[in-house]
Design an enzyme around this catalytic site. Structure first.
Site, short mmCIF file in Angstrom:
data_model
loop_
_atom_site.label_atom_id
_atom_site.label_comp_id
_atom_site.label_asym_id
_atom_site.label_seq_id
_atom_site.Cartn_x
_atom_site.Cartn_y
_atom_site.Cartn_z
N MET A 27 0.85 -1.19 0.00
CA MET A 27 0.00 0.00 0.00
C MET A 27 0.89 1.25 0.00
O MET A 27 0.45 2.34 0.40
CB MET A 27 -0.94 0.00 1.21
CG MET A 27 -1.89 -1.21 1.17
SD MET A 27 -3.41 -0.96 2.11
CE MET A 27 -2.79 -0.66 3.72
N HIS A 34 9.34 -3.52 3.46
CA HIS A 34 8.90 -3.75 2.07
C HIS A 34 10.12 -4.03 1.18
O HIS A 34 10.07 -4.89 0.31
CB HIS A 34 8.23 -2.48 1.49
CG HIS A 34 6.96 -2.10 2.17
ND1 HIS A 34 6.82 -0.95 2.89
CD2 HIS A 34 5.74 -2.71 2.20
CE1 HIS A 34 5.58 -0.85 3.35
NE2 HIS A 34 4.91 -1.91 2.95
O1 PAF Z 1 -0.04 -5.74 3.84
C1 PAF Z 1 -0.47 -4.85 3.08
O2 PAF Z 1 0.19 -3.82 2.82
C2 PAF Z 1 -1.84 -4.99 2.45
O3 PAF Z 1 -2.70 -5.64 3.31
C3 PAF Z 1 -1.81 -5.70 1.08
C4 PAF Z 1 -1.26 -7.11 1.21
C5 PAF Z 1 -0.93 -4.90 0.12
C6 PAF Z 1 -3.21 -5.79 0.51
O4 PAF Z 1 -3.77 -4.53 0.29
#
Ligand code: PAF
Length: 286
Positions: A27, A34
């Site tokens: 997101m 990430h």
């Molecule tokens: O973990 C996240 O950032 C969100 O839940 C995801 C997996 C991108 C789904 O919108």
């Protein structure tokens, strides 16, 4: 790096690629957690797709959808520098029609723990991931252990819906003091940031109690006392010891080969989650 925004563009790109594709759904508001998913995907696949989509369907009406951090330009630069092939950043209209009426729900796992407090949250996650998995059609998709319940739900969904995708678990990345990295950490004031280490400290404390306690009820009681004594400003939402496969609570640690402690807590209104796999010493007899 190509930046694609429509279903048609990502499908056209995907149709042309014959090598392995790794996928990191996010997101945005990217942090080192990430980036560790992205690096692993880059190491294991010829092409890596990262999506940035703040999914309205996984936020409750009183949650932070509108103020969720959006840092697209910084995110784009980070991904470009790492060597990502495609950044997929669709609009809400591209992902959901106005008459949107699909509900994709896991009946048990989605209602446990975070699901009991964030009603409908995991239904929104499974729905958007189903859409994204269809569009990106990756060989592998990467998820952090930080959101352990989400990870198990995705693994179960992929298994039950026969998605030909391997879900890859990536360990939680922590700040030097142990706080699990999260985009929501940016909401913490300096004062609440100092308290935020409470979650990891409590989880670690649980581990230290294990040779003494094998019954989880007194173990959790003692951990709650530790939390309230040391971090009085932290408001616990839940603290549980579960079997990491089923996510069901265990009464006695001997009932599972893979126990994991899960917790969620509020600090000055900011909701944080964390979890830790627990080790049972071989000579534990109680
Ligand atoms: O973990 C996240 O950032 C969100 O839940 C995801 C997996 C991108 C789904 O919108």
């Amino acid at each position: 790096m190509e930046i694609l925004q429509t279903r048609e563009d990502i499908r056209t790109w995907r149709d042309k690629v014959s090598e392995t594709v790794g996928f990191v759904p996010t997101m945005g508001a990217l942090h080192e957690g990430h980036l560790s998913l992205v690096r692993q995907s880059l190491a294991e696949n010829a092409r890596t797709v990262v999506s940035i989509f703040v999914n309205p369907r996984q936020f409750g009406p009183n949650e932070d959808y509108h103020r969720y951090p959006r840092t697209f330009d910084t995110d784009r630069r980070l991904l470009e520098n790492l060597g990502v092939s495609v950044l997929f950043a669709p609009s809400v209209e591209e992902m959901y029609t106005a008459e949107d009426e699909v509900l994709l729900s896991l009946t048990r796992m989605s209602r446990l723990w975070c699901g009991g407090y964030r009603l409908g949250h995991f239904d929104g996650v499974t729905l958007v991931l189903t859409k994204l998995f269809h569009l990106v059609a990756p060989h592998r998709a990467y998820f952090g252990e930080k959101d352990f319940q989400q990870l198990r739900i995705v693994e179960k969904m992929v298994e039950e819906l026969f998605f030909p995708i391997r879900i890859v678990r990536v360990p939680t990345v922590r700040e030097p003091d142990g706080l699990a990295m999260s985009s929501r950490n940016s909401y913490l004031s300096p004062r609440s940031r100092a308290q935020a280490v409470a979650l990891y400290k409590t989880l670690q404390y649980i581990q230290t109690l294990i040779p003494k306690y094998m019954l989880t009820e007194p173990l959790i009681r003692e951990a709650r006392l530790y939390l309230t004594d040391r971090f009085p400003e932290v408001k616990l939402e839940y603290l549980a010891i579960v079997d990491e496969y089923s996510l069901e609570p265990v009464e006695h640690l001997s009932q599972t080969a893979h126990p994991r402690a899960l917790m969620a807590a509020y600090i000055e209104g900011v909701r944080l989650i964390d979890n830790l796999p627990l080790t049972i010493p071989a000579d534990s007899t109680e």
